[in-house]
Design a protein around this motif. Sequence first.
Motif, PDB file in Angstrom:
ATOM      1  N   LEU A   1      -2.769  -8.231  -5.845  1.00 24.35           N
ATOM      2  CA  LEU A   1      -3.818  -7.397  -6.431  1.00 24.35           C
ATOM      3  C   LEU A   1      -3.113  -6.269  -7.168  1.00 24.35           C
ATOM      4  N   GLN A   2      -3.111  -6.346  -8.484  1.00 22.45           N
ATOM      5  CA  GLN A   2      -2.554  -5.288  -9.323  1.00 22.45           C
ATOM      6  C   GLN A   2      -3.647  -4.270  -9.587  1.00 22.45           C
ATOM      7  N   MET A   3      -3.383  -3.028  -9.205  1.00 26.92           N
ATOM      8  CA  MET A   3      -4.373  -1.963  -9.347  1.00 26.92           C
ATOM      9  C   MET A   3      -3.829  -0.888 -10.260  1.00 26.92           C
ATOM     10  N   ASN A   4      -4.504  -0.688 -11.383  1.00 26.65           N
ATOM     11  CA  ASN A   4      -4.131   0.332 -12.360  1.00 26.65           C
ATOM     12  C   ASN A   4      -5.218   1.385 -12.453  1.00 26.65           C
ATOM     13  N   SER A   5      -4.888   2.507 -13.046  1.00 24.74           N
ATOM     14  CA  SER A   5      -5.854   3.597 -13.252  1.00 24.74           C
ATOM     15  C   SER A   5      -6.598   3.921 -11.962  1.00 24.74           C
ATOM     16  N   LEU A   6      -5.841   4.078 -10.907  1.00 22.34           N
ATOM     17  CA  LEU A   6      -6.454   4.298  -9.602  1.00 22.34           C
ATOM     18  C   LEU A   6      -7.184   5.631  -9.543  1.00 22.34           C
ATOM     19  N   LYS A   7      -8.270   5.628  -8.766  1.00 16.33           N
ATOM     20  CA  LYS A   7      -9.118   6.801  -8.607  1.00 16.33           C
ATOM     21  C   LYS A   7      -9.166   7.193  -7.120  1.00 16.33           C
ATOM     22  N   PRO A   8      -9.462   8.433  -6.820  1.00 17.87           N
ATOM     23  CA  PRO A   8      -9.571   8.818  -5.400  1.00 17.87           C
ATOM     24  C   PRO A   8     -10.574   7.954  -4.629  1.00 17.87           C
ATOM     25  N   GLU A   9     -11.608   7.505  -5.286  1.00 19.95           N
ATOM     26  CA  GLU A   9     -12.605   6.662  -4.602  1.00 19.95           C
ATOM     27  C   GLU A   9     -12.103   5.256  -4.285  1.00 19.95           C
ATOM     28  N   ASP A  10     -10.899   4.918  -4.759  1.00 16.97           N
ATOM     29  CA  ASP A  10     -10.272   3.647  -4.382  1.00 16.97           C
ATOM     30  C   ASP A  10      -9.556   3.749  -3.035  1.00 16.97           C
ATOM     31  N   THR A  11      -9.490   4.937  -2.488  1.00 18.72           N
ATOM     32  CA  THR A  11      -8.829   5.125  -1.202  1.00 18.72           C
ATOM     33  C   THR A  11      -9.539   4.332  -0.114  1.00 18.72           C
ATOM     34  N   ALA A  12      -8.779   3.476   0.571  1.00 20.70           N
ATOM     35  CA  ALA A  12      -9.342   2.604   1.597  1.00 20.70           C
ATOM     36  C   ALA A  12      -8.218   1.795   2.225  1.00 20.70           C
ATOM     37  N   VAL A  13      -8.557   1.087   3.286  1.00 21.29           N
ATOM     38  CA  VAL A  13      -7.683   0.036   3.790  1.00 21.29           C
ATOM     39  C   VAL A  13      -8.054  -1.242   3.044  1.00 21.29           C
ATOM     40  N   TYR A  14      -7.055  -1.872   2.468  1.00 21.61           N
ATOM     41  CA  TYR A  14      -7.265  -3.092   1.698  1.00 21.61           C
ATOM     42  C   TYR A  14      -6.871  -4.294   2.543  1.00 21.61           C
ATOM     43  N   TYR A  15      -7.775  -5.272   2.583  1.00 20.23           N
ATOM     44  CA  TYR A  15      -7.566  -6.471   3.374  1.00 20.23           C
ATOM     45  C   TYR A  15      -7.511  -7.711   2.487  1.00 20.23           C
ATOM     46  N   CYS A  16      -6.633  -8.592   2.850  1.00 16.63           N
ATOM     47  CA  CYS A  16      -6.534  -9.905   2.236  1.00 16.63           C
ATOM     48  C   CYS A  16      -7.282 -10.890   3.139  1.00 16.63           C
ATOM     49  N   ALA A  17      -7.949 -11.860   2.536  1.00 13.99           N
ATOM     50  CA  ALA A  17      -8.684 -12.842   3.318  1.00 13.99           C
ATOM     51  C   ALA A  17      -8.564 -14.220   2.684  1.00 13.99           C
ATOM     52  N   ALA A  18      -8.639 -15.230   3.540  1.00 15.56           N
ATOM     53  CA  ALA A  18      -8.545 -16.615   3.081  1.00 15.56           C
ATOM     54  C   ALA A  18      -9.749 -17.407   3.580  1.00 15.56           C
ATOM     55  N   ASN A  19     -10.245 -18.274   2.722  1.00 16.70           N
ATOM     56  CA  ASN A  19     -11.285 -19.180   3.193  1.00 16.70           C
ATOM     57  C   ASN A  19     -10.914 -20.617   2.860  1.00 16.70           C
ATOM     58  N   LEU A  20     -11.283 -21.494   3.775  1.00 12.24           N
ATOM     59  CA  LEU A  20     -10.870 -22.886   3.683  1.00 12.24           C
ATOM     60  C   LEU A  20     -11.663 -23.662   2.646  1.00 12.24           C
TER      61      LEU A  20
ATOM     62  N   GLY B   1       0.824  -1.199   0.000  1.00 14.28           N
ATOM     63  CA  GLY B   1       0.000   0.000   0.000  1.00 14.28           C
ATOM     64  C   GLY B   1       0.862   1.255   0.000  1.00 14.28           C
ATOM     65  N   GLY B   2       0.194   2.387  -0.165  1.00 17.90           N
ATOM     66  CA  GLY B   2       0.910   3.648  -0.160  1.00 17.90           C
ATOM     67  C   GLY B   2       0.058   4.767  -0.714  1.00 17.90           C
ATOM     68  N   VAL B   3       0.726   5.862  -1.023  1.00 17.24           N
ATOM     69  CA  VAL B   3       0.061   7.033  -1.588  1.00 17.24           C
ATOM     70  C   VAL B   3       0.437   7.139  -3.055  1.00 17.24           C
ATOM     71  N   VAL B   4      -0.565   7.321  -3.895  1.00 21.02           N
ATOM     72  CA  VAL B   4      -0.329   7.399  -5.332  1.00 21.02           C
ATOM     73  C   VAL B   4      -1.282   8.437  -5.920  1.00 21.02           C
ATOM     74  N   GLN B   5      -0.870   9.049  -6.992  1.00 20.64           N
ATOM     75  CA  GLN B   5      -1.740  10.018  -7.656  1.00 20.64           C
ATOM     76  C   GLN B   5      -2.780   9.299  -8.498  1.00 20.64           C
ATOM     77  N   ALA B   6      -3.884   9.976  -8.721  1.00 22.59           N
ATOM     78  CA  ALA B   6      -4.929   9.412  -9.580  1.00 22.59           C
ATOM     79  C   ALA B   6      -4.340   9.035 -10.939  1.00 22.59           C
ATOM     80  N   GLY B   7      -4.731   7.865 -11.411  1.00 25.08           N
ATOM     81  CA  GLY B   7      -4.205   7.346 -12.663  1.00 25.08           C
ATOM     82  C   GLY B   7      -2.999   6.446 -12.489  1.00 25.08           C
ATOM     83  N   GLY B   8      -2.454   6.416 -11.284  1.00 23.06           N
ATOM     84  CA  GLY B   8      -1.282   5.597 -11.012  1.00 23.06           C
ATOM     85  C   GLY B   8      -1.629   4.149 -10.708  1.00 23.06           C
ATOM     86  N   SER B   9      -0.597   3.387 -10.349  1.00 23.67           N
ATOM     87  CA  SER B   9      -0.749   1.952 -10.105  1.00 23.67           C
ATOM     88  C   SER B   9      -0.086   1.553  -8.797  1.00 23.67           C
ATOM     89  N   LEU B  10      -0.606   0.501  -8.218  1.00 28.78           N
ATOM     90  CA  LEU B  10       0.004  -0.144  -7.066  1.00 28.78           C
ATOM     91  C   LEU B  10      -0.208  -1.646  -7.195  1.00 28.78           C
TER      92      LEU B  10
END
Length: 123
Positions: A80-99, A9-18
């Motif tokens: 999770l490759q995220m391209n063309s990021l938008k301000p509305e994508d701002t959030a805490v991102y969680y990974c989850a596993a199910n058995l 995670g981190g800070v990125v400008q709109a249109g960027g990728s993480l």
Amino acid sequence: QVQLAESGGGVVQAGGSLRLSCAASARAFSRCGMGWFRQAPGKEREFVAAISWDGIRTLAESAKGRFTISRDNAKNTVYLQMNSLKPEDTAVYYCAANLIPTIRIRPDEYDYWGQGTQVTVSS
């Protein structure tokens, strides 16, 4: 028991990728269904993407065309490759596993969660 640790995670400008990574502790990883969720302040946790043990994928409508989920079972890691990021994508991102190794899209269907990683997209 499956322990999950997100990174990337981190800070990125709109249109960027993480690219987010989620490393799992257990050898059972290859038999788990994996998902990414996000939660913005004041909002409920929402589904972003999921992948089954054998690579079948599904994405939320908001993620289609911009995000890609993948996994490397040899490395016990899901991405999770995220391209063309938008301000509305701002959030805490969680990974989850199910058995159950198939695709699940509701948070209550997942058994284990990581601590989350902050993604901030500036306009």
